[in-house]
Design a protein around this motif. Structure first.
Motif, PDB file in Angstrom:
ATOM      1  N   VAL B  22      30.198  44.602  23.950  1.00 27.66           N
ATOM      2  CA  VAL B  22      29.682  45.619  23.040  1.00 27.66           C
ATOM      3  C   VAL B  22      30.629  45.755  21.855  1.00 27.66           C
ATOM      4  O   VAL B  22      31.840  45.935  22.026  1.00 27.66           O
ATOM      5  N   GLU B  23      30.079  45.666  20.657  1.00 26.88           N
ATOM      6  CA  GLU B  23      30.877  45.812  19.428  1.00 26.88           C
ATOM      7  C   GLU B  23      30.932  47.288  19.051  1.00 26.88           C
ATOM      8  O   GLU B  23      29.896  47.942  18.919  1.00 26.88           O
ATOM      9  N   LEU B  24      32.148  47.819  18.903  1.00 29.29           N
ATOM     10  CA  LEU B  24      32.326  49.246  18.612  1.00 29.29           C
ATOM     11  C   LEU B  24      33.296  49.433  17.461  1.00 29.29           C
ATOM     12  O   LEU B  24      34.202  48.618  17.270  1.00 29.29           O
ATOM     13  N   PRO B  25      33.145  50.535  16.704  1.00 27.41           N
ATOM     14  CA  PRO B  25      34.171  50.863  15.706  1.00 27.41           C
ATOM     15  C   PRO B  25      35.468  51.278  16.404  1.00 27.41           C
ATOM     16  O   PRO B  25      35.426  51.789  17.520  1.00 27.41           O
ATOM     17  N   GLU B  26      36.618  51.054  15.756  1.00 26.41           N
ATOM     18  CA  GLU B  26      37.895  51.484  16.326  1.00 26.41           C
ATOM     19  C   GLU B  26      37.844  52.977  16.607  1.00 26.41           C
ATOM     20  O   GLU B  26      37.293  53.752  15.826  1.00 26.41           O
ATOM     21  N   GLY B  27      38.424  53.377  17.743  1.00 19.99           N
ATOM     22  CA  GLY B  27      38.473  54.799  18.077  1.00 19.99           C
ATOM     23  C   GLY B  27      37.177  55.338  18.652  1.00 19.99           C
ATOM     24  O   GLY B  27      37.025  56.546  18.840  1.00 19.99           O
ATOM     25  N   ALA B  28      36.220  54.458  18.944  1.00 18.48           N
ATOM     26  CA  ALA B  28      34.940  54.914  19.489  1.00 18.48           C
ATOM     27  C   ALA B  28      35.150  55.593  20.839  1.00 18.48           C
ATOM     28  O   ALA B  28      36.045  55.231  21.603  1.00 18.48           O
ATOM     29  N   THR B  29      34.312  56.590  21.100  1.00 23.06           N
ATOM     30  CA  THR B  29      34.424  57.335  22.345  1.00 23.06           C
ATOM     31  C   THR B  29      33.438  56.775  23.384  1.00 23.06           C
ATOM     32  O   THR B  29      32.584  55.945  23.074  1.00 23.06           O
ATOM     33  N   VAL B  30      33.572  57.296  24.585  1.00 20.60           N
ATOM     34  CA  VAL B  30      32.676  56.900  25.670  1.00 20.60           C
ATOM     35  C   VAL B  30      31.220  57.198  25.322  1.00 20.60           C
ATOM     36  O   VAL B  30      30.324  56.405  25.625  1.00 20.60           O
ATOM     37  N   SER B  31      30.983  58.343  24.655  1.00 20.49           N
ATOM     38  CA  SER B  31      29.581  58.655  24.329  1.00 20.49           C
ATOM     39  C   SER B  31      29.028  57.688  23.281  1.00 20.49           C
ATOM     40  O   SER B  31      27.861  57.292  23.349  1.00 20.49           O
ATOM     41  N   VAL B  32      29.853  57.262  22.336  1.00 20.70           N
ATOM     42  CA  VAL B  32      29.428  56.257  21.358  1.00 20.70           C
ATOM     43  C   VAL B  32      29.149  54.928  22.065  1.00 20.70           C
ATOM     44  O   VAL B  32      28.157  54.246  21.788  1.00 20.70           O
ATOM     45  N   LEU B  33      30.017  54.594  23.014  1.00 22.23           N
ATOM     46  CA  LEU B  33      29.817  53.376  23.793  1.00 22.23           C
ATOM     47  C   LEU B  33      28.469  53.421  24.511  1.00 22.23           C
ATOM     48  O   LEU B  33      27.690  52.456  24.477  1.00 22.23           O
ATOM     49  N   SER B  34      28.178  54.545  25.144  1.00 22.65           N
ATOM     50  CA  SER B  34      26.936  54.679  25.898  1.00 22.65           C
ATOM     51  C   SER B  34      25.715  54.534  24.987  1.00 22.65           C
ATOM     52  O   SER B  34      24.759  53.823  25.317  1.00 22.65           O
ATOM     53  N   GLU B  35      25.769  55.177  23.812  1.00 23.07           N
ATOM     54  CA  GLU B  35      24.665  55.053  22.846  1.00 23.07           C
ATOM     55  C   GLU B  35      24.492  53.605  22.402  1.00 23.07           C
ATOM     56  O   GLU B  35      23.374  53.104  22.268  1.00 23.07           O
ATOM     57  N   THR B  36      25.622  52.932  22.187  1.00 26.11           N
ATOM     58  CA  THR B  36      25.568  51.552  21.705  1.00 26.11           C
ATOM     59  C   THR B  36      24.982  50.619  22.772  1.00 26.11           C
ATOM     60  O   THR B  36      24.210  49.719  22.458  1.00 26.11           O
ATOM     61  N   ILE B  37      25.364  50.872  24.022  1.00 25.83           N
ATOM     62  CA  ILE B  37      24.786  50.072  25.115  1.00 25.83           C
ATOM     63  C   ILE B  37      23.270  50.248  25.132  1.00 25.83           C
ATOM     64  O   ILE B  37      22.515  49.288  25.290  1.00 25.83           O
ATOM     65  N   GLY B  38      22.820  51.493  24.943  1.00 26.15           N
ATOM     66  CA  GLY B  38      21.383  51.771  24.966  1.00 26.15           C
ATOM     67  C   GLY B  38      20.624  51.041  23.871  1.00 26.15           C
ATOM     68  O   GLY B  38      19.503  50.575  24.085  1.00 26.15           O
ATOM     69  N   ARG B  39      21.237  50.931  22.697  1.00 27.71           N
ATOM     70  CA  ARG B  39      20.589  50.212  21.584  1.00 27.71           C
ATOM     71  C   ARG B  39      20.589  48.712  21.841  1.00 27.71           C
ATOM     72  O   ARG B  39      19.622  48.013  21.553  1.00 27.71           O
TER      73      ARG B  39
END
Lengths: 146, 81
Positions: B22-39
């Motif tokens: 999963v590609e995330l912005p630096e400093g991303a939180t667990v909730s951002v991670l979860s949203e990104t997984i969903g997309r």
């Protein structure tokens, strides 16, 4: 022997009882969770348990530590199986020793309840006509989000 | 940054893989991670709200920041015992 076990072989329950036995303990309580031949009206053929092994082991360790902190117990041992389990086999076994029986009973109950809530282990039920991942603890129907 | 997310049980079957990147912005939180997984994995959409995220083998709160070296896992509702 290790008092926290995540194993694919049959649990050596007698050995776990002996592992928690101490001279000061007048009580040893145990809990065994067995595979039922039925669930929600379905005839169960067998179960498959999958674990996130390193984390499951850590969470079992944490539950044992919490049981020691919360109850006046002498010792606790927990074993959980992974892989395929046949009907009537024990998938989980807990042994707790204490000076007097209330603490051992209470810690045993606490440990199995926490295991069902917290340990990253999943069971898949194979029944007549299909298979399904069981989601959430307990023997009753659980809706999503509970 | 790119994080690896381990999948288990129902999540693994739905996504047809035991690990996703999963590609995330630096400093991303667990909730951002979860949203990104969903997309990224719409097939996990229904499972995500009832699942937990573990970071380095501990259940993580939604505001915890994740890092690319973290050991991350998606934990569907557990059913051990």
């Amino acid at each position: 022997m290790s008092k926290i076990q995540l194993i694919s072989d049959t649990i050596d329950e007698a050995a776990l009882v002996e592992a928690v036995r101490t001279p000061v303990a007048g009580a040893i309580a145990t809990f065994a969770g067995a595979v039922r031949d039925n669930n929600k009206g379905r005839a169960v053929l067998y179960l498959e348990y999958e674990a996130y092994d390193p984390m499951a082991h850590k969470v079992l360790e944490r539950i044992a530590k919490e049981a020691r902190e919360r109850f006046e117990i002498e010792d606790i041992a927990i074993a959980h199986r992974t892989g395929r389990m046949e009907i009537s086999e024990d998938s989980v076994f807990i042994a707790v020793s204490s000076v007097h029986r209330p603490a051992a009973f209470d810690a045993c109950r606490y440990a199995i309840d926490e295991i069902k809530r917290e340990v990253p282990i999943w069971k898949k039920e194979y029944f007549e006509g299909g298979e399904v991942w069981i989601e959430g603890p307990g023997d009753c129907e659980h809706s999503h989000g509970e | 940054m790119k994080v690896k997310v381990q999948l288990f049980a129902a999540a693994k079957e739905l996504a047809r893989t035991d690990r996703i990147d999963v590609e995330l912005p630096e400093g991303a939180t667990v909730s951002v991670l979860s949203e990104t997984i969903g997309r990224q994995c719409p097939e996990l959409h229904e499972l995500l709200p009832v699942s937990r995220i573990a970071v380095n083998q501990e259940f993580a709160l939604s505001d915890l920041q994740v890092h690319d070296a973290d050991e991350i896992a998606l934990i569907p509702p557990v059913s051990g015992g």
